[in-house]
Design an enzyme around this catalytic site. Structure first.
Site, PDB file in Angstrom:
ATOM      1  N   GLU A  14      52.118  58.385  55.084  1.00 43.85           N
ATOM      2  CA  GLU A  14      52.887  59.066  54.021  1.00 43.85           C
ATOM      3  C   GLU A  14      52.649  60.572  54.056  1.00 43.85           C
ATOM      4  O   GLU A  14      51.527  60.998  54.341  1.00 43.85           O
ATOM      5  CB  GLU A  14      52.457  58.494  52.663  1.00 43.85           C
ATOM      6  N   HIS A  44      56.268  56.059  47.285  1.00 44.59           N
ATOM      7  CA  HIS A  44      54.977  55.751  46.652  1.00 44.59           C
ATOM      8  C   HIS A  44      55.014  56.074  45.154  1.00 44.59           C
ATOM      9  O   HIS A  44      54.243  56.902  44.668  1.00 44.59           O
ATOM     10  CB  HIS A  44      53.819  56.481  47.340  1.00 44.59           C
ATOM     11  N   ARG A  82      49.351  48.998  50.238  1.00 41.65           N
ATOM     12  CA  ARG A  82      49.064  50.101  51.158  1.00 41.65           C
ATOM     13  C   ARG A  82      49.858  49.900  52.451  1.00 41.65           C
ATOM     14  O   ARG A  82      49.959  48.777  52.949  1.00 41.65           O
ATOM     15  CB  ARG A  82      47.574  50.139  51.520  1.00 41.65           C
TER      16      ARG A  82
HETATM   17  O1  A2R Z   1      40.698  38.191  48.937  1.00 43.45           O
HETATM   18  P1  A2R Z   1      40.370  38.066  47.475  1.00 43.45           P
HETATM   19  O2  A2R Z   1      40.336  36.668  47.004  1.00 43.45           O
HETATM   20  O3  A2R Z   1      39.184  38.917  47.071  1.00 43.45           O
HETATM   21  O4  A2R Z   1      41.658  38.707  46.705  1.00 43.45           O
HETATM   22  C1  A2R Z   1      41.883  40.093  46.690  1.00 43.45           C
HETATM   23  C2  A2R Z   1      42.971  40.475  47.693  1.00 43.45           C
HETATM   24  N1  A2R Z   1      42.403  40.870  48.984  1.00 43.45           N
HETATM   25  C3  A2R Z   1      42.674  40.242  50.133  1.00 43.45           C
HETATM   26  N2  A2R Z   1      43.484  39.202  50.416  1.00 43.45           N
HETATM   27  C4  A2R Z   1      43.522  38.775  51.693  1.00 43.45           C
HETATM   28  N3  A2R Z   1      42.822  39.350  52.692  1.00 43.45           N
HETATM   29  C5  A2R Z   1      41.997  40.395  52.463  1.00 43.45           C
HETATM   30  N4  A2R Z   1      41.313  40.947  53.461  1.00 43.45           N
HETATM   31  C6  A2R Z   1      41.901  40.892  51.125  1.00 43.45           C
HETATM   32  N5  A2R Z   1      41.202  41.889  50.537  1.00 43.45           N
HETATM   33  C7  A2R Z   1      41.516  41.857  49.236  1.00 43.45           C
HETATM   34  O5  A2R Z   1      43.627  41.607  47.111  1.00 43.45           O
HETATM   35  C8  A2R Z   1      42.537  40.448  45.355  1.00 43.45           C
HETATM   36  O6  A2R Z   1      43.232  39.363  44.812  1.00 43.45           O
HETATM   37  C9  A2R Z   1      43.522  41.546  45.698  1.00 43.45           C
HETATM   38  C10 A2R Z   1      43.084  42.922  45.195  1.00 43.45           C
HETATM   39  O7  A2R Z   1      42.990  42.884  43.818  1.00 43.45           O
HETATM   40  P2  A2R Z   1      42.161  43.942  42.965  1.00 43.45           P
HETATM   41  O8  A2R Z   1      40.891  44.245  43.645  1.00 43.45           O
HETATM   42  O9  A2R Z   1      42.139  43.455  41.547  1.00 43.45           O
HETATM   43  O10 A2R Z   1      43.025  45.258  43.101  1.00 43.45           O
HETATM   44  P3  A2R Z   1      44.258  45.767  42.227  1.00 43.45           P
HETATM   45  O11 A2R Z   1      43.769  46.543  41.080  1.00 43.45           O
HETATM   46  O12 A2R Z   1      45.191  44.651  41.960  1.00 43.45           O
HETATM   47  O13 A2R Z   1      44.901  46.802  43.257  1.00 43.45           O
HETATM   48  C11 A2R Z   1      45.337  46.381  44.543  1.00 43.45           C
HETATM   49  C12 A2R Z   1      45.802  47.538  45.406  1.00 43.45           C
HETATM   50  C13 A2R Z   1      44.967  48.798  45.376  1.00 43.45           C
HETATM   51  O14 A2R Z   1      43.797  48.723  46.120  1.00 43.45           O
HETATM   52  C14 A2R Z   1      45.893  49.841  45.951  1.00 43.45           C
HETATM   53  O15 A2R Z   1      45.883  49.816  47.331  1.00 43.45           O
HETATM   54  C15 A2R Z   1      47.250  49.355  45.454  1.00 43.45           C
HETATM   55  O16 A2R Z   1      47.066  47.995  45.007  1.00 43.45           O
HETATM   56  O17 A2R Z   1      47.670  50.167  44.418  1.00 43.45           O
END
Ligand code: A2R
Length: 316
Positions: free
Chosen positions: A264, A282, A235
């Site tokens: 965007e 995007h 993002r």
């Molecule tokens: O922080 P963790 O261990 O929960 O790892 C998540 C990480 N994450 C963060 N890392 C550092 N600081 C943060 N504040 C933080 N918040 C989240 O991002 C996790 O490894 C990763 C997100 O993975 P998923 O929830 O499996 O999402 P996915 O399906 O990989 O999609 C990621 C993003 C979407 O939300 C859209 O914005 C884009 O890719 O298409």
């Protein structure tokens, strides 16, 4: 005996395959085609039990105020930062998104951007088209991925697919997130700055929202350094765009490949003249196959819920 169709609202424009399915399976009302919204909400509002929406239109509280019998919001896309989930929860409204079905498409564009930036593919294409190969000779040498270290910010569903593909390119993979994933084979950095210092490539695939807002900032770019390359497919809001632009202009980082932006589709003018960036509108999940699958999941979440089953992919 045919079942009575449930009334749902299309809060934003959705792709044709999904609109077609929603029109066949529900009484689908398109908010964007409604001229007199007051009259619409007065008559149809109380009938609406579900919303199908996209990452831009979301499901604003002002809209939900007009839909007293709303039960579910089915959103197109894995990111749901346009939806106020706590507000939905407070109202007892279920929220679903479309995870996993886009992992491969996302990982493909990430690798495409990495290679494009590394081997300067947009520039070499322009070089050939301008007739410069014959006129000016061979294009200057570029960098290479083999042996380089890539730091993945956000080793989630998509991040893991990117990591595997980076390994296929003989890169070393490390990652940063809030929590260490002990069963993953890659070294973990709890500190993003420390990881940025240690890598050649920084690839960000974290969701939007308050906890990631501008987390990739000047300090991270300073740590990445003049030889470091940055790729963002998560993002735009996760990056301090002003700090990134300054770092690129002053060659304080080596380059960036960007698929997402803060506002965007408005890309800050400053990026357009830079030679050390690759820009993409995007396109992450934007393939025929993946967009169809995402639409199908939006539809199936609604169908499952209204058939009395749990939604397939609720936002946890
Ligand atoms: O922080 P963790 O261990 O929960 O790892 C998540 C990480 N994450 C963060 N890392 C550092 N600081 C943060 N504040 C933080 N918040 C989240 O991002 C996790 O490894 C990763 C997100 O993975 P998923 O929830 O499996 O999402 P996915 O399906 O990989 O999609 C990621 C993003 C979407 O939300 C859209 O914005 C884009 O890719 O298409």
């Amino acid at each position: 005996m045919s079942e009575e169709k449930v009334d749902i609202l299309l809060a934003g424009r959705l792709q044709p395959s999904l609109v077609e399915a929603l029109e066949a399976g529900f009484n689908a009302h398109k908010l964007y085609e409604v001229e007199d919204r007051d009259a619409f909400f007065a008559t149809v509002g109380p009938k609406i039990r579900g919303i199908a929406t996209n990452g831009h239109a979301g499901s604003p509280p002002e809209l939900m105020d007009k839909l007293p019998n709303l039960e579910i919001v089915s959103s197109f896309g894995v990111g749901y930062d346009a939806i106020n989930v706590p507000e939905c929860r407070k109202r007892g409204v279920v929220v679903t998104n479309t995870p996993d079905v886009l992992n491969d498409a996302m990982a493909e564009i990430t690798m495409g951007l990495i290679i494009a930036l590394c081997r300067k593919i947009p520039q070499t294409d322009a070089y050939v088209r301008a007739g410069r190969w014959a006129k000016d000779g061979n294009y200057p040498l570029t960098r290479e991925l083999t042996g380089a270290t890539v730091g993945i910010v956000g080793l989630g569903r998509i991040g893991k697919e990117v990591a595997r593909r980076c390994q296929a390119f003989k890169m070393q993979v490390v990652y940063h997130g809030r929590t260490e994933q002990k069963f993953e084979p890659y070294p973990y950095y709890g500190d993003l700055i420390e990881m940025a210092k240690a890598v050649d490539w920084l690839v960000s695939i974290v969701p939007g929202g308050a906890s990631t807002d501008k987390m990739i900032n000047k300090a991270v770019f300073d740590a990445l350094g003049p030889d470091g390359l940055f790729v963002n497919v998560g993002r735009g809001t996760t990056v301090d765009e002003v700090a990134m632009l300054a770092a690129l202009k002053e060659n304080r980082i080596g380059g960036a490949a960007l698929d997402v932006f803060e506002d965007e589709p408005n890309v800050p003018e400053g990026f357009l003249g830079l030679d050390n960036v690759v820009l993409s509108p995007h396109q992450g999940s934007a393939t025929h196959k993946t967009r169809w699958a995402m639409g199908d999941l939006v539809y199936r979440n609604l169908k499952s819920y209204f058939a009395g089953h749990p939604p397939i992919t609720p936002v946890s």
